[in-house]
Every structure is written in C-alpha cells, then in structure tokens.
Design a protein around this motif. Sequence first.
Motif, PDB file in Angstrom:
ATOM      1  N   UNK A  41       0.814  -1.217   0.000  1.00  0.00           N
ATOM      2  CA  UNK A  41       0.000   0.000   0.000  1.00  0.00           C
ATOM      3  C   UNK A  41       0.847   1.267   0.000  1.00  0.00           C
ATOM      4  N   UNK A  46       5.333   5.441  -8.754  1.00  0.00           N
ATOM      5  CA  UNK A  46       5.994   6.611  -9.322  1.00  0.00           C
ATOM      6  C   UNK A  46       6.139   6.521 -10.832  1.00  0.00           C
ATOM      7  N   UNK A 108      12.762  10.211   0.822  1.00  0.00           N
ATOM      8  CA  UNK A 108      12.687  11.669   0.832  1.00  0.00           C
ATOM      9  C   UNK A 108      11.495  12.111   1.702  1.00  0.00           C
TER      10      UNK A 108
ATOM     11  N   UNK B  68      -6.823   2.167   0.605  1.00  0.00           N
ATOM     12  CA  UNK B  68      -5.547   1.583   0.969  1.00  0.00           C
ATOM     13  C   UNK B  68      -5.575   1.117   2.420  1.00  0.00           C
ATOM     14  N   UNK B  69      -4.839   0.054   2.686  1.00  0.00           N
ATOM     15  CA  UNK B  69      -4.713  -0.484   4.038  1.00  0.00           C
ATOM     16  C   UNK B  69      -6.084  -0.896   4.609  1.00  0.00           C
ATOM     17  N   UNK B  70      -6.960  -1.361   3.727  1.00  0.00           N
ATOM     18  CA  UNK B  70      -8.284  -1.829   4.124  1.00  0.00           C
ATOM     19  C   UNK B  70      -9.062  -0.779   4.908  1.00  0.00           C
ATOM     20  N   UNK B 346       8.957  18.565  -2.574  1.00  0.00           N
ATOM     21  CA  UNK B 346       8.758  17.514  -3.592  1.00  0.00           C
ATOM     22  C   UNK B 346       9.596  16.288  -3.256  1.00  0.00           C
ATOM     23  N   UNK B 347       8.968  15.101  -3.350  1.00  0.00           N
ATOM     24  CA  UNK B 347       9.715  13.864  -3.118  1.00  0.00           C
ATOM     25  C   UNK B 347      10.051  13.171  -4.430  1.00  0.00           C
ATOM     26  N   UNK B 348       9.728  13.806  -5.538  1.00  0.00           N
ATOM     27  CA  UNK B 348      10.148  13.359  -6.867  1.00  0.00           C
ATOM     28  C   UNK B 348       9.515  12.041  -7.302  1.00  0.00           C
ATOM     29  N   UNK B 349       8.274  11.826  -6.920  1.00  0.00           N
ATOM     30  CA  UNK B 349       7.589  10.605  -7.345  1.00  0.00           C
ATOM     31  C   UNK B 349       7.139  10.683  -8.789  1.00  0.00           C
ATOM     32  N   UNK B 350       6.942  11.915  -9.293  1.00  0.00           N
ATOM     33  CA  UNK B 350       6.578  12.064 -10.697  1.00  0.00           C
ATOM     34  C   UNK B 350       5.122  11.789 -11.025  1.00  0.00           C
ATOM     35  N   UNK B 351       4.289  11.644 -10.004  1.00  0.00           N
ATOM     36  CA  UNK B 351       2.879  11.383 -10.301  1.00  0.00           C
ATOM     37  C   UNK B 351       2.222  12.575 -10.985  1.00  0.00           C
ATOM     38  N   UNK B 353       3.658  14.554 -13.034  1.00  0.00           N
ATOM     39  CA  UNK B 353       4.106  14.521 -14.434  1.00  0.00           C
ATOM     40  C   UNK B 353       3.298  13.491 -15.214  1.00  0.00           C
ATOM     41  N   UNK B 354       3.192  12.285 -14.645  1.00  0.00           N
ATOM     42  CA  UNK B 354       2.480  11.215 -15.353  1.00  0.00           C
ATOM     43  C   UNK B 354       1.041  11.618 -15.633  1.00  0.00           C
ATOM     44  N   UNK B 366       9.779  17.410 -16.848  1.00  0.00           N
ATOM     45  CA  UNK B 366      10.631  16.589 -15.994  1.00  0.00           C
ATOM     46  C   UNK B 366      12.065  16.881 -16.386  1.00  0.00           C
ATOM     47  N   UNK B 370      15.211  14.495 -11.911  1.00  0.00           N
ATOM     48  CA  UNK B 370      13.802  14.377 -11.552  1.00  0.00           C
ATOM     49  C   UNK B 370      13.270  15.658 -10.909  1.00  0.00           C
ATOM     50  N   UNK B 390       1.277  13.052  -3.492  1.00  0.00           N
ATOM     51  CA  UNK B 390       1.139  12.426  -2.177  1.00  0.00           C
ATOM     52  C   UNK B 390       1.519  13.332  -1.009  1.00  0.00           C
TER      53      UNK B 390
END
Lengths: 448, 432
Positions: A41, A46, A108, B68-70, B346-351, B353-354, B366, B370, B390
């Motif tokens: 979960x 990413x 991070x 998530x996580x039920x 920013x943690x650079x997950x790129x969501x 962007x996607x 991008x 990243x 997130x």
Amino acid sequence: MTNSQLTPGVVPGRLPAESYAANFSDVAPPLDRHEARVAADRCYFCHDAPCVTACPTSIDIPLFIRQISTGTPDAAAKTIFHQNILGGICARVCPTENLCEGSCVRMEAEGKPVEIGALQRYATDHLMAQDGHPFRRGTATGKRVAVVGAGPAGLSAAHRLAAKGHEVTLFDARPKAGGLNEYGIASYKAVDGFAAREVDWLMGIGGITLASGKALGRDITLGSLTADFDAVFLGLGLQGVSALGTDGENRAHVAHAVDFIRELRQSGDLSTLPVGRDVVVIGGGMTAVDAAVQAKLLGAQNVTIVYRRGQNRMSASQHEQDHATHSGVRIICNAAPLKVHGNGTVREVEFMLTREGPSGLEDTGERFRLPADQLLRAIGQKLDGVPTGLAMSGGKIAIHGSGRTSISGIWAGGDCAAGGDDLTVTAVAEGRDAAEDIHAQLMEAAHG
Amino acid sequence: MADLRSNFIGIKSPNPFWLASAPPTDKEVNVRRAFQAGWGGVVWKTLGSEGPPVVNVNGPRYGVVYGADRRVLGINNIELITDRPLEVNLREIKSVKRDYPDRALVISLMVPCDEESWKAILKQVEDTGADGVELNFGCPHGMAERGMGSAVGQVPEYIEMVTRWVKQHSRMPCIVKLTPNITDVRKPAEAAKRGGADAVSLINTVNSITSVDLDLFSPQPTIDGKGSHGGYCGPAVKPIALNMVAEIARNPATHGLPISGIGGITTWRDAAEFMALGAGNVQVCTAAMTYGFKVVQEIISGLRDYLDDKDIAMSELIGRAVPNVTDWQYLNLNYTTKAVINQDACIKCGRCYATCEDTSHQAIEMGPGRVFSVKEEECVACNLCLDVCPVENCISMRELAIGEVDARTGRAVKPYGNWTTHPNNPMSQTAE
C-alpha cells in the motif's frame, strides 16, 4: 567434553544444541499476506520510478508491487523473473538500501522506504512454492552454448539462453551449482537450502545440462569449448583470495573468510564446526560481515572486524554493518594488521592505527593488539586461472558491449568481468544481457 | 471554549452530533453505550407497525469498499428496519430517555402509507417521552418493495401527505429523511416543507452493488448465491450528500428549512463542512460502525478547536458557505491560477508529471535529477497534479493578479466576468 563460549582455542559445540537452529534461522522472516498488503500500500507507483533505475536488473518495481496489492502475487513474480530470474536470492541478499530502497521516494518523504526487497521475496516465494516453471522455452534453435560457472551470472545467462531455445551446458568446478549463493553468503540469508532449491527451480525451464565438478583449465579448456559449442559464456566468479602480506600469516587458525563461510554453508551439523573464542576478521566488505556474524552465532565470545580505512569506506552496506553490531560484533576502523603473533597458532594480532593522508593511508605510529585464537581474512577475492588469450583489464576479463570479450564467440559476465560492482544482482543482469547478445548473434549468423 | 450545545428544531442536545437511525441504534444496550461515549443524540433505528416484526436475512448484511490499508470507504447494507417487537423497542426507548434526559432521542418511523397506521404509532412514540420523530422515506431496499421507505420518498406527493398526517396527529417535532435515489432532491424537500415538516435529514443510503464475487458471479453481500442492491453509505457518499444538502439550503423554496446532515461524516472536518453548507446538526453511522462510538470524542474536540481558532460561534458556522454555492454560469471565468511545485517539499515521485502528461495538458516538465516544474504556458490550472500529489501542500495554485499576463493565453487577467456575459456565449447579455 562440553565446550562453552569461554573455552579457549578453536573448538566446536560452544553452544547448547538447540541454539544453532535459532541462531541461524531466517534473518529477515518473510512477510505474510497481510504484511505484504500493508507494505504494498505504501508504494506511490511513481512515474519513471527511481527504484527501477537503481535496480541493476531494472525490475518494474511499481508494477510488481501493484500486482501484489491487487492480490496477484504470481503476476508480480513473473514481472520480477522476466527481468531477473534470480529474483528470489536477490530479494534476500541485495543491498537494497543502496539500490531500490535507497532511491525510494518515501526516503525523501519519511526516511522509510517501501520494503521492496521483502515484497519481492513475498512474490517470488509465492510463485516458487508452486509446481512447474513460469516460462516456456522458445522453439529449439539447434545451437549449443557453453556456460562456465553456475553462479548468479552463469545461471542467469543459462536460463535466458535456454528460454531462447538454445541447448546449454552449464559447467561448474564445484559439486553443486549456485556459486556464491550456495557457498559464499551467510546461511541465515538463504535458509532451508534456498540456493539449491532456486537452482532446481531455474533449471525447470529445460534445455540446461549441468556438468558439475568440471573446472576450466583442469577438466575443460577454452579451446575445447569453442570447438564444441556455438558460443561460450564465462561466469567464473572470483576464485582467488588475497593474502594479508603480514608477518606470521602462516600460523595455524589463520584462514580465509570465504573458506570459513563455505564450510559453514556445507556443514550438516553446525555444532561440529570449530570456532575460536576470540575471532578477528580483517576486511570491510560483505564477506567480512558474513564471516564475523556467523562466528558470533557459532558461539565465539568476542568477534572483531578490523578495517584499515575509515568506516565510510567500508563496502559492507550500513544495513550490514548494523546487523553486525546488533549481533554483538565489534567493528574497528582505521587499523591495519602488522603482525600475527603466536607460537605455531595465532594468539594475538598486532595492528597499527591509520589515517587517510594526501597520498593514501598513513601510519599514525600507534599500535594495539587484539587477542585472537582465530583470524579470518576477508580482504577481497581475485580472478585466478583465466585462460590465456583473453584480454584483461584491472585483473579481470575485459569486456565491451554486452559482455563480449576480446575473443569472438566468447562472452563474460559477473564478478570475473571488468566493470561490475561485485553484486549478485549485477551478475544476473550481465548474464542476462550477454545471453541476449549471444542469441542475437547466433540468430543473425543462422539467418545471415 | 466554543459552545457546542445544540438546539435543533427545539430538540436540545449537548452537541450537534447524533447517531443516525441504523444498526448502531437498534437496541438499548447500544444507545446507552453511545450516550456514555458522548454522542449528543440518537435517532433510534426505524420502528414499524405493531404485529409480527420484519425479518432479516441470516447471511451477510454488509458489503464494503476499501481504500488503501483496508480503510473502509463505504459500506452497503441490506438490513431492514428493526426486527424486534415494537413494544420491546418502545419500552427500551422510554428507559433510555428517562436516564438521559439531556440527550436528544428521536425515533425513526416507517409504517404503511395510510393515516391510521401513522396515527397509531405516533401515539405510542409520544408515550415514551422521545423528543421527536424522523420519517424514514429513504430506505432503498426491502421495505421499498412493500411500498414504504424510498417508495414514498421518491414521490413528493406522498411525502407531503404523510408529513401532514404526522403533524396533524402529533405535537412532536418532525424530521423527514430523504432518499438520494431521486433526480432532483429539491422536490421531496419542498414537499416535506409543504407538509409541515420541521426539518429534513439527508441523505439516506444510495442504491448500490458494492462488489461482485468473481468466483460465485454474484453481487456481494451474497446470500446463498444471490445478491440484491443495498444502501451505500460512508465516506464514499459524502460528496453526494454535501451537494444535496447545499441544493436544499440554497433553494429559495426551502431556504431556512432546518437540515440534519448525513452522509459519510467521519471526522470533525466532515461535520464542519456539512454545517457550513447549512446543516444545523449532523448524523453519523458508518464511522461508528467502523471504529466504534469513541470517534465522537475526536469530532467534538476537533469542531471545538476549529471554532476557537476561527473565533466564531457554532451558529455562525451553520450555513456560512451557502452563499458561496452558485451555478457554474456565475463562476468567474477570468480568475486565473497556475500550479506551483514547491521543490523543497517535492519527493520526486513524478505522479504529477504522469497524470499531466498522460491525461491532462502536458504542462509539467521533468528535468534532470527528476526536477518537476510547471510550464505556465501550458497550465490550465486544472489542479489534477495537486490532487494526485502524495505530499500535502507540495503543489499549490498561484492566483494571478488582475493585469498579470497569463503565459498560456498571452492575455492580461481581467476582472470578474462570467459566462452570462462571455463573448462566446450566444445568449450573452452584453454586446461586444
């Protein structure tokens, strides 16, 4: 005769019989279904995920974790195995903190990565627990390929070649296949004969004939292989071990850590394995940690790892170092061995304290001694017995492209090849990529 | 400290948080536990007419949608009104009310659509000392097949008729509970008001099939291989409920009609949102069914802290957002914002962007390492990037000042202007 942790010398049976099973049980027990769901979960799925980039085999990690979270762990396992057929052992031994998990964006965010290694193990265990093999061989090509060395690189190459429809003969000098997985890593990382089970499972693809006990240069030659096969892949690993070059090194109970680990891994009864009361391990890598921790788990009272440089230079990952110290192993850095004292048998090791100077390590002039009735050397392995004719680079086989050596028709990969980082997962990637290159070349020749 | 005491259509309670008529309020033991935990009021689970009680299925009654996580996002139920004898319920109501005179105790009712049936039960409820009644015109399963529940709630004329009977035969405050399984919720609300209702409560559950068993090929919950639709509730229905509450609150025909807000209220924040949209109090069910009665304590402390922070009274919160609920045509089309990514957060997950690249306006770049940044010349301010990020507050929307040039259009931002006056509108009221 009952020995204890206090018994001097190198003796077996220092612990009560029941302690061995507990001490050498799974160091990172597998996630159960619920734990896996909770861990999965946390993945953010990413874009162009950094974990994939960090994985030498480029496993599509977000996809396989999503497959776990949707209740399809076998699909997840196929995603893993497609890129890395040894995904099972890699899930256990990869220094994930330096690879996928180290680059997880959750580091991070919270300093706590998604448990990618544990999730990979969950998926691969799930699939491997079932009958059969997930991949089918392609149409037979009639081509024959020799793979020398049944370690991670060789197994990976052999599997990919077999999958492409080639006939593979897999040579190994030792009685069992698996290479370092079978002989060279701490036993608590791959319990219940996992390395051997993985080899059996991998061979399930068919088309691979194992020829064990066949050493290059002793039983087979490069000349005979190139004559008998359409292509040759060398995944020899590093068989040679380095000496300390220290006065007194030839005293009794001074041994190579790799030999200590190999004997331990092949032992049917750990209580019969002799181990010192005061064990000193020289080195700073994974082998040093594996040897030191296992010596401790066998009942040694004092185990010390001594590394000649600073802690930040140790090649053992932080996770491995922490594992050692949590197991009761002491780590001393900036100390280099000067002399092994003793009377026939090692009794003490004398060290000089060092510091990093502008032109390398310097002697600070300070000295200290550690009591030792067993001294294990873990200062690196080197490539021995390379057939003549192959161009070398930095003591290893020179390669270009996807593992092509200087001789046409011969490829190399894994630790014996120049340029890698001596990781299982890198060896798997190199074996796989060389196999693809061999396949492409053989097919081009066939159709050319 | 903010005063949470509530007076809803004359029914007083120490706080505005009531348990909705539902499984948690079916028995004395549950209701006592609820009051002990701190709930301000309870709407007792719906009573039916005298006679043999209804029967429930003896298999599973609930279906669930998980996050998530039920985490429970929604529950669907196929339970009917109380399946215990009427006299047992009445006796227990009387006993609880006697011991908790400061709490609100409202009785939900559902009897056949004839005046005598309603007259009879109202008399019996009045004798318990309960504070009011809630007419269950919303239950979408089982009872509707027998001409009750949402079968009444979907016909405004019936609502008006029954409400009138209730007000005629009882002095008790009367709340009409509305079903969302209807096209325009304003119509039943208007009917309730015409019938003399003191308040409406909404929403009841939404017709739903929560999931399908892919081995049995049957809806869940599955009863011996079959399933029927149930009523959906919980956090998943909150947006539907908020809209319906707002529709009634801003409808001139029903404006000012007290509303008891229901639908996925889980935290103090949910409760405050309902109240801001016009709910005088709120009713909770799924949160209690998921976590137990103790959740009310967080709802109480949270609303109190919020009111203290804002330095407003609860009465000032109620309906405060209603004037800001408008029709699309009145939205300011000249109002312009641009997404801004805080690189430190920013943690650079790129969501972002996607989602922007694949499904929106290709307005995020991008870069090496990243680094994700917004291309203002492409950004239409849809804010999907912010929604999928997130990390809270990592992406924000920067408001362009009037006169500032929008890099996308190349034009300066103009003052307020809506669709009714927009040049592209053929019906535009102003000529260029």
